[in-house]
Motif scaffolding. Structure first.
Motif, PDB file in Angstrom:
ATOM      1  N   ILE A 176       0.708  -1.531  -0.451  1.00 13.89           N
ATOM      2  CA  ILE A 176       0.309   0.245  -0.326  1.00 13.89           C
ATOM      3  C   ILE A 176       1.130   1.271  -0.178  1.00 13.89           C
ATOM      4  CG2 ILE A 176      -1.593   1.455   1.719  1.00 13.89           C
ATOM      5  CD1 ILE A 176      -2.617  -1.449   1.859  1.00 13.89           C
ATOM      6  N   TYR A 177       2.276   1.346   0.785  1.00 16.43           N
ATOM      7  CA  TYR A 177       2.685   2.361   0.417  1.00 16.43           C
ATOM      8  C   TYR A 177       3.290   2.461  -0.290  1.00 16.43           C
ATOM      9  CZ  TYR A 177       2.542   3.483   5.778  1.00 16.43           C
ATOM     10  OH  TYR A 177       2.235   3.439   6.841  1.00 16.43           O
ATOM     11  N   VAL A 178       4.263   1.781  -1.333  1.00 20.05           N
ATOM     12  CA  VAL A 178       4.821   1.325  -3.004  1.00 20.05           C
ATOM     13  C   VAL A 178       3.516   2.163  -3.502  1.00 20.05           C
ATOM     14  CG1 VAL A 178       5.450   0.056  -4.549  1.00 20.05           C
ATOM     15  CG2 VAL A 178       5.888   0.145  -2.317  1.00 20.05           C
ATOM     16  N   VAL A 179       2.181   2.128  -3.354  1.00 24.97           N
ATOM     17  CA  VAL A 179       1.363   2.291  -4.537  1.00 24.97           C
ATOM     18  C   VAL A 179       0.815   4.043  -3.965  1.00 24.97           C
ATOM     19  CG1 VAL A 179      -2.030   2.553  -5.219  1.00 24.97           C
ATOM     20  CG2 VAL A 179      -0.231   0.637  -5.077  1.00 24.97           C
ATOM     21  N   ILE A 180       1.052   4.671  -2.701  1.00 22.75           N
ATOM     22  CA  ILE A 180       0.736   5.285  -2.606  1.00 22.75           C
ATOM     23  C   ILE A 180       2.133   6.415  -2.667  1.00 22.75           C
ATOM     24  CG2 ILE A 180       1.104   7.440  -0.217  1.00 22.75           C
ATOM     25  CD1 ILE A 180      -0.900   5.174   1.160  1.00 22.75           C
ATOM     26  N   GLY A 181       3.087   6.185  -2.832  1.00 20.45           N
ATOM     27  CA  GLY A 181       3.985   6.593  -2.964  1.00 20.45           C
ATOM     28  C   GLY A 181       4.159   7.092  -4.560  1.00 20.45           C
ATOM     29  N   ARG A 182       3.703   6.356  -5.256  1.00 18.99           N
ATOM     30  CA  ARG A 182       3.783   5.950  -6.617  1.00 18.99           C
ATOM     31  C   ARG A 182       2.844   7.338  -7.024  1.00 18.99           C
ATOM     32  NH1 ARG A 182       7.272   3.456  -9.418  1.00 18.99           N
ATOM     33  NH2 ARG A 182       7.535   1.210  -8.788  1.00 18.99           N
ATOM     34  N   LEU A 183       1.537   6.887  -6.686  1.00 16.57           N
ATOM     35  CA  LEU A 183       0.618   8.637  -6.527  1.00 16.57           C
ATOM     36  C   LEU A 183       0.872   9.387  -6.474  1.00 16.57           C
ATOM     37  CD1 LEU A 183      -3.161   6.036  -6.126  1.00 16.57           C
ATOM     38  CD2 LEU A 183      -1.540   6.938  -8.190  1.00 16.57           C
ATOM     39  N   THR A 184       1.483   9.395  -5.359  1.00 14.20           N
ATOM     40  CA  THR A 184       1.579  11.071  -4.621  1.00 14.20           C
ATOM     41  C   THR A 184       2.954  11.706  -4.838  1.00 14.20           C
ATOM     42  OG1 THR A 184       2.393  10.034  -2.193  1.00 14.20           O
ATOM     43  CG2 THR A 184      -0.076  10.782  -2.868  1.00 14.20           C
ATOM     44  N   THR A 185       4.116  10.926  -5.018  1.00 16.97           N
ATOM     45  CA  THR A 185       5.217  11.299  -5.416  1.00 16.97           C
ATOM     46  C   THR A 185       4.792  12.103  -7.191  1.00 16.97           C
ATOM     47  OG1 THR A 185       6.031   9.993  -4.302  1.00 16.97           O
ATOM     48  CG2 THR A 185       7.691  11.410  -5.635  1.00 16.97           C
ATOM     49  N   SER A 186       5.495  13.415  -7.517  1.00 20.46           N
ATOM     50  CA  SER A 186       5.775  13.915  -8.797  1.00 20.46           C
ATOM     51  C   SER A 186       6.892  13.042  -9.352  1.00 20.46           C
ATOM     52  CB  SER A 186       6.220  15.613  -8.663  1.00 20.46           C
ATOM     53  OG  SER A 186       6.594  15.469 -10.224  1.00 20.46           O
ATOM     54  N   LYS A 187       6.155  13.037 -11.054  1.00 21.21           N
ATOM     55  CA  LYS A 187       6.884  11.554 -12.122  1.00 21.21           C
ATOM     56  C   LYS A 187       8.577  12.977 -12.401  1.00 21.21           C
ATOM     57  CE  LYS A 187       3.534   9.988 -14.975  1.00 21.21           C
ATOM     58  NZ  LYS A 187       2.655  10.890 -15.982  1.00 21.21           N
ATOM     59  N   GLY A 188       8.974  13.356 -12.119  1.00 13.32           N
ATOM     60  CA  GLY A 188      10.232  14.520 -11.607  1.00 13.32           C
ATOM     61  C   GLY A 188      11.162  14.367 -10.456  1.00 13.32           C
ATOM     62  N   ILE A 189      10.283  13.203  -9.532  1.00 11.74           N
ATOM     63  CA  ILE A 189      10.593  13.166  -8.310  1.00 11.74           C
ATOM     64  C   ILE A 189      11.531  12.321  -8.283  1.00 11.74           C
ATOM     65  CG2 ILE A 189      11.326  13.239  -5.848  1.00 11.74           C
ATOM     66  CD1 ILE A 189       9.057  15.824  -5.748  1.00 11.74           C
ATOM     67  N   ARG A 190      10.624  11.427  -9.178  1.00 11.74           N
ATOM     68  CA  ARG A 190      10.637   9.332  -8.711  1.00 11.74           C
ATOM     69  C   ARG A 190      12.030   9.441  -9.857  1.00 11.74           C
ATOM     70  NH1 ARG A 190       5.559   6.899 -11.182  1.00 11.74           N
ATOM     71  NH2 ARG A 190       4.529   8.633 -10.246  1.00 11.74           N
TER      72      ARG A 190
END
Length: 190
Positions: A176-190
């Motif tokens: 769930i944390y991985v999914v939250i990270g993908r949904l809430t982190t900007s693509k430029g930061i990832r």
């Protein structure tokens, strides 16, 4: 358990925001939160029982305290890692100190904060099993119940079932944390 992590996140991120600009304050906050981890969980629960009683209250307090270190540390690290040129540029376009924090620094530090939350969750899962000692909620009750009947044919399977369910729940929460990270982190930061 979720309420413990939410409380620890609110407290930990708040402390991290308050001290990250001060090396001394950061060191003190990290040292205090790491000192909590040196207290054995049985001992902490034993100290809390006379104060708040049995059941949910000592469990919530203990899990919240044990979850603080990774969140505080990662908040400080994440906010300290924000490039000063970025914050200077934000101030240069007229952003207030609060807007720079809320719209620039926290979003850039979010992956680090989320990692702290993931680590805190995994630590709390192990400690949650011990909360059954204080009549707290959780799958630890299955483990303790099984261990209290050692010698009976259902003792080991019951304790093993509780252990496996805790591991499965920990893996689900991490996913769930991985999914939250993908949904809430900007693509430029990832």
């Amino acid at each position: 358990m979720i309420q413990c992590l939410l409380l620890a996140t609110i407290i930990g991120v708040g402390v991290g925001i308050f001290v990250y600009r001060s090396p001394g304050g950061s060191a003190i906050a990290t040292a205090l939160s790491s000192t909590i981890l040196t207290i054995p969980s049985f001992a902490l629960l034993g100290l809390l029982i006379p104060i708040v009683g049995l059941g949910v209250p000592p469990t919530v307090i203990a899990l919240t305290m044990y979850s603080l270190l990774p969140i505080v540390r990662n908040t400080i690290v994440g906010l300290s890692a924000v490039d000063p040129a970025v914050t200077d540029a934000a101030k240069g376009i007229g952003m207030s100190r609060f807007r720079v924090l809320a719209q620039v620094e926290l979003p850039l530090a979010w992956p680090s904060i989320l990692t702290g939350m993931r680590v805190a969750t995994q630590m709390a899962m192990g400690i949650l099993a011990i909360a059954a000692y204080a009549k707290g909620p959780g799958l630890g009750n299955l483990i303790f119940s099984g261990l209290s009947r050692v010698g009976s044919p259902t003792a080991i399977p019951q304790a093993l079932t509780g252990t496996v369910l805790i591991v499965i729940l920990a893996l689900i929460l991490d996913g769930i944390y991985v999914v939250i990270g993908r949904l809430t982190t900007s693509k430029g930061i990832r």
